[in-house]
Each structure stands twice: as C-alpha cells, then as structure tokens.
Design a protein around this motif. Structure first.
Motif, PDB file in Angstrom:
ATOM      1  N   VAL A 244      -3.801  29.943  35.038  1.00 30.50           N
ATOM      2  CA  VAL A 244      -2.595  29.107  35.060  1.00 30.50           C
ATOM      3  C   VAL A 244      -1.382  30.013  35.221  1.00 30.50           C
ATOM      4  CG1 VAL A 244      -1.196  27.459  33.739  1.00 30.50           C
ATOM      5  CG2 VAL A 244      -3.681  27.414  33.537  1.00 30.50           C
ATOM      6  N   SER A 245      -0.440  29.616  36.091  1.00 30.10           N
ATOM      7  CA  SER A 245       0.793  30.399  36.246  1.00 30.10           C
ATOM      8  C   SER A 245       1.796  29.955  35.188  1.00 30.10           C
ATOM      9  CB  SER A 245       1.374  30.211  37.643  1.00 30.10           C
ATOM     10  OG  SER A 245       1.627  28.849  37.890  1.00 30.10           O
ATOM     11  N   LEU A 246       2.433  30.941  34.544  1.00 30.01           N
ATOM     12  CA  LEU A 246       3.446  30.667  33.531  1.00 30.01           C
ATOM     13  C   LEU A 246       4.806  31.086  34.087  1.00 30.01           C
ATOM     14  CD1 LEU A 246       1.510  32.154  30.471  1.00 30.01           C
ATOM     15  CD2 LEU A 246       1.550  29.771  31.218  1.00 30.01           C
ATOM     16  N   GLU A 247       5.826  31.072  33.227  1.00 22.55           N
ATOM     17  CA  GLU A 247       7.165  31.503  33.654  1.00 22.55           C
ATOM     18  C   GLU A 247       7.162  32.993  34.004  1.00 22.55           C
ATOM     19  OE1 GLU A 247       9.947  29.488  33.810  1.00 22.55           O
ATOM     20  OE2 GLU A 247       8.536  27.857  33.470  1.00 22.55           O
ATOM     21  N   SER A 248       8.104  33.390  34.773  1.00 22.32           N
ATOM     22  CA  SER A 248       8.405  34.802  35.113  1.00 22.32           C
ATOM     23  C   SER A 248       7.155  35.603  35.516  1.00 22.32           C
ATOM     24  CB  SER A 248       9.123  35.506  33.946  1.00 22.32           C
ATOM     25  OG  SER A 248       8.251  35.637  32.836  1.00 22.32           O
ATOM     26  N   LYS A 249       6.469  35.085  36.529  1.00 21.20           N
ATOM     27  CA  LYS A 249       5.363  35.801  37.182  1.00 21.20           C
ATOM     28  C   LYS A 249       4.186  36.124  36.271  1.00 21.20           C
ATOM     29  CE  LYS A 249       7.663  39.262  39.087  1.00 21.20           C
ATOM     30  NZ  LYS A 249       8.029  40.368  39.981  1.00 21.20           N
ATOM     31  N   ASN A 250       4.107  35.487  35.114  1.00 28.45           N
ATOM     32  CA  ASN A 250       2.978  35.730  34.213  1.00 28.45           C
ATOM     33  C   ASN A 250       1.817  34.815  34.569  1.00 28.45           C
ATOM     34  OD1 ASN A 250       2.627  37.668  32.265  1.00 28.45           O
ATOM     35  ND2 ASN A 250       4.194  36.809  30.915  1.00 28.45           N
ATOM     36  N   MET A 251       0.621  35.376  34.615  1.00 26.47           N
ATOM     37  CA  MET A 251      -0.582  34.575  34.859  1.00 26.47           C
ATOM     38  C   MET A 251      -1.423  34.570  33.585  1.00 26.47           C
ATOM     39  SD  MET A 251      -0.018  33.869  38.043  1.00 26.47           S
ATOM     40  CE  MET A 251      -1.543  33.134  38.617  1.00 26.47           C
TER      41      MET A 251
END
Length: 380
Positions: A295-302
């Motif tokens: 899942v992709s989260l905020e600010s380019k975090n996976m």
C-alpha cells in the motif's frame, strides 16, 4: 578397451554427464554411461532420452597429458556405481580395462574394482544435427539468460508447453520468455554472431534442460555454439555437447500480457525492497499462498504487510526513491516477487502498476532487456 586417465578429469566429466542420467528411465541401458576410447581421447556420454550430454577428454591439452589409450574400444557402466567409485579412488591416475564378457576392471593405487559392463552397441546413438540454424552466445550471458527466466516456468504438467522457456530469434535479437500463467519472466539479448538470416519463433526448451545446462557451462566469455532444429537443440561448449529435445506445441502469445502504459511508477532500492518482502513473507509463508499486501502511504512511503490470523501480523516500510501516479493498494505472492527481484541485477527497480487486479511489471531502471510480470492476488 584399455586406457589410463587423469582422475580429476575423469571425475569432472562423469559428474557432468551424470546430470543427464535418470534412475527412473524405462530403457535399462540409459541407467549407464557410455565410455569410448579412441585415438583422440575419451568420450563419455549420459542420456535420459530427453537430455544427452557428451564430454570429451583429449589425450593432451595445454601441454598436459590426460589420457594414455592402450587399446581402443567402448563399454557402458552402471552410472551410479561408477560415479561413486571414481570419486573415491585413492591415486591421481585411474586405469580402466574391459576384460572378457564386458567385465571392466578399474584400478587406482591399491584399489581394484571389477564392474559388470553392458553392451555399448545397445546404447542409443546421439541425434545427428545439421548445423544450419547456428548462432553463438557468450557463456556468461547464456547463464544469465537462463537464471533470469527459468524460475518462472510451470512445474505443473497440465500444460506441458509452459514447463519450458520459449526462445525466439528475429533480426539478431533473442527473446526468451517463461510463464506459469501467474507470472512471466522475459529477457532480450542482442546476438552479434552471424544471425542475419537466422529466424526461429517457437522453440520451447524444457526448463529442466536449461537448469542442467547452466550447471555444467563455465562462467566466462567463451562462446557457446547453439544449433536449433525442429525437435532438438544442441549447445556446443569446449569439450562438451549438450543435446535437449524441444517441447511440442505452440507457446502462447505472451506479448498481449505486457501492459503498454501504467497508472503508477515506483522506483525502489532492489535490495531494501527484497529484504522487506523476505521479512514480511516469514509470516505469509504459513498463511494461504504466501500473500503480502503493498500500500502506498504519504510522502513516497510504501507499506508491505502480511496477516496470518493464527500467527500474527507484520508491517514493513520502504521509502520509494520516486513515486508517480495514483495511489497503490495491491496484494501478490511474496515468493513470486522475491524470485523476480533476485533475477534483476540492478541496484534500483521501477515497479509499474496498472490497477489493483491488473498485472504489474518489475524492471531494472533505465534498462529494457529484462521484464518481470506478476499477476496480483484478490484479497478480501
């Protein structure tokens, strides 16, 4: 037949041809290996009728004498026993002599074995291949192509054609594709030898053959000659001939599976992404089908997660180097992703998504010679 041979050369050659010998063959003589002594040296052959490997040991090479042939001839010896015996012989030289009624004496140092031989005339002849469709490829590139595709072949016999790797040659470009219908591995390579007129489109080589071939060819830039016919392929390396039958049938058209465009492109460190998937799969292994969720989260975090109700949950976070497009929420087999990432020799990969239930691509960054495709898993 009577000859003396360097033990190391004999052991290596027997180990190579043993890769083609099967204990489950319906043809009893194929449980043996054929040894022929002639005026140029010794030829050793192993076969299971699908794969045949012939290894040649010259009388001398690079100013070293390996063989002394005292009487020419041939014999077939039980492969399993002969391989175990030569490995454990005490001296650096081995003397092999065929006596009456095919009894074969093997002497080395203070050891002597007498093995019952089989009639070499009954051993099937290797196929004669006309060298019309011939091209050459460097050994290290061939091994790399095999490593980057063969893991994706099917292990199920329900569709036998998918247990092989499809090779196509057009305009000097070799394309190799393997798929088990849940994932796909594709590798392109430009072949610089005389391939202008060479064209073949539906050659399917059994995955097992390619795996065994990879074990016996040396790393390096030595050229391997490859000859393709309707039902056989021959790989010719230094002192080794490797024959494999080809699989019958038409390989499915896989070009339609590869998406032309993507909704999301994510660039990740190959090593960090692989390690995170490996850790997440520690719990996923116990669950159904080894599935992890991305899942992709905020600010380019996976976020990579796995949930096994009986055992527990795991959450991993990997920072993407770049993230372009829609948010991502997808589930897939951890094993398939790990296999794909291990096949890519690049510090960074770009993963291209086209939707939650659409196939996605993994490629080295700035490189189009290798493509890995994985079908997602539906999770509720």
């Amino acid at each position: 037949m009577h000859f003396v041979i360097d033990k190391d050369q004999l052991v290596q050659s027997v180990q190579d041809v043993m890769k083609a010998v099967s204990s489950r063959t319906t043809i009893p003589i194929l449980t043996g290996i054929k040894i022929v002594a002639h005026d140029e040296g010794i030829t050793i052959t192993g076969s299971d009728s699908d794969i045949s490997i012939e290894r040649f040991i010259p009388i001398e090479e690079d100013d070293k004498q390996y063989v002394e042939v005292q009487r020419m001839g041939s014999i077939v010896l039980q492969a399993r026993f002969f391989a175990d015996i030569v490995k454990k012989l005490p001296a650096s030289q081995v003397e092999i002599e065929v006596l009456e009624r095919l009894t074969t004496r093997i002497r080395s140092g203070a050891s002597e074995f007498n093995l019952n031989g089989l009639d070499p005339e009954e051993y099937p002849r290797l196929p004669e291949i006309a060298e019309e469709n011939l091209f050459s490829i460097q050994a290290d590139l061939l091994k790399q192509i095999i490593r980057q595709t063969v893991f994706a072949v099917s292990t199920s016999e329900t569709r036998p054609i998918l247990t092989g790797v499809n090779w196509r040659m057009e305009d000097g470009r070799l394309t190799c594709v393997a798929t088990d219908s849940h994932r796909l591995a594709m590798r392109h390579a430009t072949i610089e030898s005389n391939t202008a007129d060479l064209k073949f489109s539906n050659v399917v080589i059994p995955g097992k053959s390619l795996s065994e071939l990879s074990k016996i060819i040396d790393d390096g830039n030595e050229l391997i000659d490859i000859v393709v016919t309707e039902n056989q392929i021959l790989f010719k390396a230094k002192n080794i001939l490797f024959y494999s039958r080809l699989l019958d049938g038409n390989y499915p058209d896989t070009s339609r599976l590869i998406p032309d465009e993507s909704k999301t492109d994510v660039v990740l460190s190959t090593k960090k992404f692989l390690q995170a998937i490996e850790r997440a799969s520690l719990l996923a292994r116990e669950g159904r089908n080894n599935v992890v969720k991305l899942v992709s989260l905020e600010s380019k975090n996976m976020e990579i997660s796995s949930n096994s109700p009986e055992i527990g949950k795991v959450f991993e976070h990997v920072e993407a180097q770049s993230f372009e497009g829609d948010e991502v929420k997808i589930s897939f087999s951890a094993k398939y992703m790990m296999d794909a990432l291990k096949a890519i020799d690049s510090a960074d990969v770009v993963v291209s998504f086209t939707g939650a239930m659409r196939p996605f691509l993994i490629r080295p960054i700035n490189e189009d010679s290798i493509v890995q495709l994985i079908l997602p898993v539906r999770t509720y």
